[in-house]
Enzyme design. Structure first.
Site, PDB file in Angstrom:
ATOM      1  CD  GLU A 154      -2.508  -1.040   2.826  1.00 55.92           C
ATOM      2  OE1 GLU A 154      -3.553  -1.664   2.963  1.00 55.92           O
ATOM      3  OE2 GLU A 154      -1.990  -0.379   3.746  1.00 55.92           O
ATOM      4  CB  CYS A 205      -3.337  35.152  10.926  1.00 64.98           C
ATOM      5  SG  CYS A 205      -3.801  36.241   9.598  1.00 64.98           S
TER       6      CYS A 205
HETATM    7  N1  LLP Z   1      -1.519   2.137   4.444  1.00 64.81           N
HETATM    8  C1  LLP Z   1      -2.050   2.654   5.552  1.00 64.81           C
HETATM    9  C2  LLP Z   1      -2.947   1.826   6.365  1.00 64.81           C
HETATM   10  C3  LLP Z   1      -1.737   3.969   5.933  1.00 64.81           C
HETATM   11  O1  LLP Z   1      -2.252   4.473   7.059  1.00 64.81           O
HETATM   12  C4  LLP Z   1      -0.855   4.740   5.141  1.00 64.81           C
HETATM   13  C5  LLP Z   1      -0.494   6.103   5.522  1.00 64.81           C
HETATM   14  C6  LLP Z   1      -0.334   4.170   3.965  1.00 64.81           C
HETATM   15  C7  LLP Z   1      -0.688   2.851   3.651  1.00 64.81           C
HETATM   16  C8  LLP Z   1       0.590   4.901   3.045  1.00 64.81           C
HETATM   17  O2  LLP Z   1       1.754   5.300   3.649  1.00 64.81           O
HETATM   18  P1  LLP Z   1       2.956   5.912   2.777  1.00 64.81           P
HETATM   19  O3  LLP Z   1       3.406   4.842   1.814  1.00 64.81           O
HETATM   20  O4  LLP Z   1       2.424   7.090   2.030  1.00 64.81           O
HETATM   21  O5  LLP Z   1       3.970   6.280   3.760  1.00 64.81           O
HETATM   22  N2  LLP Z   1       0.625  12.946   6.558  1.00 64.81           N
HETATM   23  C9  LLP Z   1       1.875  12.266   6.842  1.00 64.81           C
HETATM   24  C10 LLP Z   1       1.830  10.804   6.454  1.00 64.81           C
HETATM   25  C11 LLP Z   1       0.700  10.046   7.082  1.00 64.81           C
HETATM   26  C12 LLP Z   1       0.601   8.619   6.632  1.00 64.81           C
HETATM   27  C13 LLP Z   1      -0.693   8.015   7.036  1.00 64.81           C
HETATM   28  N3  LLP Z   1      -0.865   6.661   6.622  1.00 64.81           N
HETATM   29  C14 LLP Z   1       3.003  13.014   6.148  1.00 64.81           C
HETATM   30  O6  LLP Z   1       2.749  14.025   5.500  1.00 64.81           O
HETATM   31  O7  LLP Z   1       4.171  12.653   6.305  1.00 64.81           O
END
Ligand code: LLP
Length: 438
Positions: A273, A360
């Site tokens: 994922e 702000c």
């Molecule tokens: N699968 C699940 C169950 C997840 O919760 C997430 C991300 C992913 C896959 C994908 O993760 P990735 O491959 O993109 O790392 N807003 C934060 C990141 C939050 C990730 C939340 N879950 C940031 O800007 O660093």
């Protein structure tokens, strides 16, 4: 590697000069390179070819329909976490059979909708959720497929806000409880437990935490087999880190080398994922310098984009490389030298500045004490690595309109989301009659 590079000291996205787009579409502007997006998907697919995984791109990283469609076209499935994401996934043409659904707080309505659409499976995060899915499936007379999300209790060595696989985190189910659930599976006659799932965190740069987590789950899988419990899928989640600054993350191939032997041994169908790995470096946020403000010991470069457009620096103190669209001629950087880096501009005529937005709040910054080549009012800057968790975490705070999103493919541009209008801002609001004196 991505498709943002300097040619004759001008930043290009694929074959188009970014400054031309900034002038044509206005700023702030999210700009995506289609080729970068697809290349990253293909890199992962290639590295894991020997197990032919289902790669479910994580919609939350960037949920624009065009991004989803581009990936779905290449065979991606989608990882979703809400009814809204299910809606998007289907609108983008994703087969429900390629959709997996995580989240600790799925509502009855969301569960019902996902069952009716026939998704591949829910990643279940608690016993009460499992009971709820079982109840809803019975009411609909449609068995529901699930995977149990395991919390493997490993340390992914990332920012604490995006750590999800430690036992104190709200996500997943510990191994002992998961075993109990599997042993009492007949108590949930409307549910097929098809797999196990882990997602240990985000922006993880080493394979060690994955190896630790996968080993734990692989052992669990073989102990289940001995007890006659056979499952079909192993979803290893997302979380692969990318380069924002000085990180040296594992490549897809290195990652595959480490985990493939473990995954193959399980004999299960593998699901992944990834979000950030695919979309992170395929997007930039283009912004214009409004004012230069010098005070006693500081210089602020005030730009027309803010934390409402890209909240990562404010929320996680995240580092994003920031480069001018027009590089300083003194760099003598060769044409098409690849990744623009503000470390390189460090060698140029540069100064230490805070790059801040118009919101702000003092937390409204993109960089603090950053060495930036000298810029003036009206210059444009690119905030690199903004493709993931950029637009998707944006808001209308300060009643700012969400910005335009444009996709570039070779020498063509496509508006994939129009800039919001003031009308959009108030679209769903109304003033009660009594306040209007009626
Ligand atoms: N699968 C699940 C169950 C997840 O919760 C997430 C991300 C992913 C896959 C994908 O993760 P990735 O491959 O993109 O790392 N807003 C934060 C990141 C939050 C990730 C939340 N879950 C940031 O800007 O660093």
């Amino acid at each position: 590697m991505h498709e943002f590079h300097y040619r004759n000291n001008r930043l290009y996205c694929e074959n188009i000069r970014v400054e031309d787009l900034a002038k044509r579409f206005g700023t702030p502007l999210y700009l995506y390179s289609y080729r970068t997006l697809i290349n990253h998907f293909l890199k992962l697919e290639q590295a894991f070819k020997s197990v032919n995984p289902l790669i479910c791109y994580s919609v939350k990283a960037n949920s624009n329909l065009a991004i989803l469609r581009a990936l779905v076209d290449k065979g991606a499935g989608l990882d979703i976490v809400s009814g809204g994401e299910l809606y998007r996934a289907l609108k983008a043409g994703c087969s429900p059979k390629k959709i997996v659904y995580a989240s600790v707080g799925k509502t009855e309505r969301e569960i019902e909708e996902a069952i009716k659409k026939g998704i591949l499976f829910f990643n279940v995060e608690s016993l009460p959720e499992l009971e709820s899915i079982n109840r809803i499936a019975r009411r609909l007379s449609r068995p529901a497929n699930v995977a149990i999300r395991i919390n493997p209790d490993v340390e992914p060595k990332t920012h604490k806000y995006i750590t999800t696989g430690k036992i104190t985190d709200k996500f997943g189910i510990d191994l002992k409880s998961a075993r109990q659930i599997l042993l009492m599976r007949r108590a949930f006659p409307n549910i097929n437990i098809l797999g196990l799932h882990i997602h240990i965190g985000s922006q993880i740069t080493e394979s060690a935490p994955y190896v630790a987590a996968i080993k734990k789950v692989a052992l669990f899988i073989s102990s289940l087999k001995k007890e006659g419990i056979n499952i079909r899928y192993f979803n290893i989640g997302g979380g692969l880190g990318i380069i924002y600054d000085k990180e040296t993350p594992q490549t897809a191939i290195k990652f595959a080398e480490k985990v493939l032997p473990l995954l193959k041994k399980t004999g299960l169908k593998i699901i992944m994922e990834p979000g950030r790995f695919i979309v992170g470096n395929s997007g930039i946020l283009v912004t214009k310098v409004l004012y230069i403000k010098s005070i006693l010991k500081k210089k602020f470069v005030i730009v027309d984009s803010g934390m409402n457009d890209l909240i990562r620096p404010a929320l996680y103190n995240a580092y994003h490389s920031i480069v001018p669209l027009q590089a300083n001629r003194q760099t003598g950087k060769p044409e098409g030298s690849g990744l623009p880096s503000d470390r390189q501009s460090h060698k140029q005529v540069n100064e230490k500045v805070d790059i801040v937005g118009p919101i702000c709040e003092s937390g409204d910054f993109f960089a603090k004490d950053r060495l930036l080549s000298k810029v003036k009012e009206g210059d444009y800057l690119a905030i690199m690595g903004s493709g993931a968790y950029g637009f998707s975490m944006s808001s209308n705070y300060n009643s700012r309109r969400r910005v335009e999103e444009v996709m570039v493919f070779q020498n063509k541009t496509f508006v994939i989301r129009k800039r919001e209008s003031c009308e959009d801002l108030i679209r769903n609001e109304s003033i009660p009659r009594f306040l209007l004196g009626c």
